[in-house]
Scaffold this motif. Structure first.
Motif, PDB file in Angstrom:
ATOM      1  N   LEU A  25       0.816  -1.222   0.000  1.00 47.08           N
ATOM      2  CA  LEU A  25       0.000   0.000   0.000  1.00 47.08           C
ATOM      3  C   LEU A  25       0.846   1.267   0.000  1.00 47.08           C
ATOM      4  N   SER A  29      -1.908   5.811  -1.354  1.00 48.86           N
ATOM      5  CA  SER A  29      -2.822   6.835  -0.835  1.00 48.86           C
ATOM      6  C   SER A  29      -2.157   8.205  -0.876  1.00 48.86           C
ATOM      7  N   GLU A  30      -2.949   9.224  -1.231  1.00 52.56           N
ATOM      8  CA  GLU A  30      -2.441  10.590  -1.213  1.00 52.56           C
ATOM      9  C   GLU A  30      -2.550  11.202   0.181  1.00 52.56           C
ATOM     10  N   VAL A 197      -7.398   3.676   4.362  1.00 50.47           N
ATOM     11  CA  VAL A 197      -6.717   3.648   3.067  1.00 50.47           C
ATOM     12  C   VAL A 197      -7.449   2.726   2.102  1.00 50.47           C
ATOM     13  N   GLU A 200     -10.601   4.227   0.935  1.00 49.64           N
ATOM     14  CA  GLU A 200     -10.290   5.279  -0.037  1.00 49.64           C
ATOM     15  C   GLU A 200     -10.073   4.685  -1.427  1.00 49.64           C
ATOM     16  N   LEU A 201      -9.476   3.486  -1.444  1.00 48.60           N
ATOM     17  CA  LEU A 201      -9.166   2.824  -2.724  1.00 48.60           C
ATOM     18  C   LEU A 201     -10.314   1.946  -3.213  1.00 48.60           C
TER      19      LEU A 201
END
Length: 231
Positions: A25, A29-30, A197, A200-201
């Motif tokens: 990962l 993630s930003e 995370v 988010e994805l």
């Protein structure tokens, strides 16, 4: 369901599994720096591993010192028994106080005495050398020295055993603290962050791939006070 109790040995298993999987990962993630999270969990795992190594080392010391205690016990039993036999072998008419060393002139059940009682037994025999009728006999001097040496060695061995046991307790307290820190980092920090995370994805259902304890089957029969996975 989550594993209700992650023991000391499982910290490495679960923690290092997370570290391996979470690397997938990194950069995904930003919002979250997953690499820093991995470092935090890995540090907590290594702290537990370090404390475990200390505990195992101290337990080894305790076992070694128990062996030394056994040898010291036998030395006291041997010299106290031999001295009793020596006194019985002295020619009739020899002037000395037998009962100052052994009340009733009896050796007693020396073989059955516990280590601390052996120290006391040797001390009782040693006091006999200070009685007036025994103090001036040159033949008793080497016996007094041998009995005093054996008693001192056993006393030191017992003190060493106790000291090693206490050190073991101290390192176990350190292990408990390290494990508690890991559980907090793993359950209360890593799990919520990784869930965020993954959500988010759009991969929220993959959370079990990162936390091995979430795959424990119901009915495993685990118990204890470890922190449980929070929903």
């Amino acid at each position: 369901m989550a594993d209700r109790y992650i023991d000391d040995g499982e910290v490495s298993e679960y923690g290092r599994h997370f570290v391996t999987e979470a690397k997938k990962l990194v950069g995904a993630s930003e919002l979250v720096d997953v690499a820093k999270l991995i470092a935090r969990v890995l540090g907590a795992v290594e702290a537990v591993e370090t404390e475990l190594a200390k505990v195992r080392s101290q337990r080894s010391e305790v076992r070694t010192e128990r062996g030394g205690t056994g040898e010291a016990e036998e030395a006291v039993r041997d010299v106290v028994t031999r001295f009793h036999a020596y006194l019985r072998s002295l020619p009739k008419g020899t002037s000395f106080d037998f009962e100052a060393f052994y009340p009733g002139k009896n050796l007693g059940e020396v073989a059955a005495l516990k280590p601390a009682d052996l120290v006391t037994k040797a001390a009782d025999v040693l006091r006999g050398f200070d009685v007036a009728r025994n103090a001036g006999l040159d033949a008793f001097v080497p016996w007094k020295q041998e009995i005093a040496g054996a008693r001192s060695a056993l006393d030191a061995a017992l003190s060493g055993k106790s000291g090693a046991a206490n050190r073991s307790v101290t390192t176990t307290a350190g292990l408990a603290a390290a494990r508690a820190h890991f559980l907090k980092t793993y359950n209360q920090v890593a799990k919520p962050i990784v869930r965020g995370v993954l959500n988010e994805l759009g991969r929220g259902e993959e959370v079990r791939l990162f936390f091995k304890d979430l795959t424990v089957q119901e009915g495993r029969g685990r118990g204890g006070n470890g922190e449980e996975e929070q929903p």
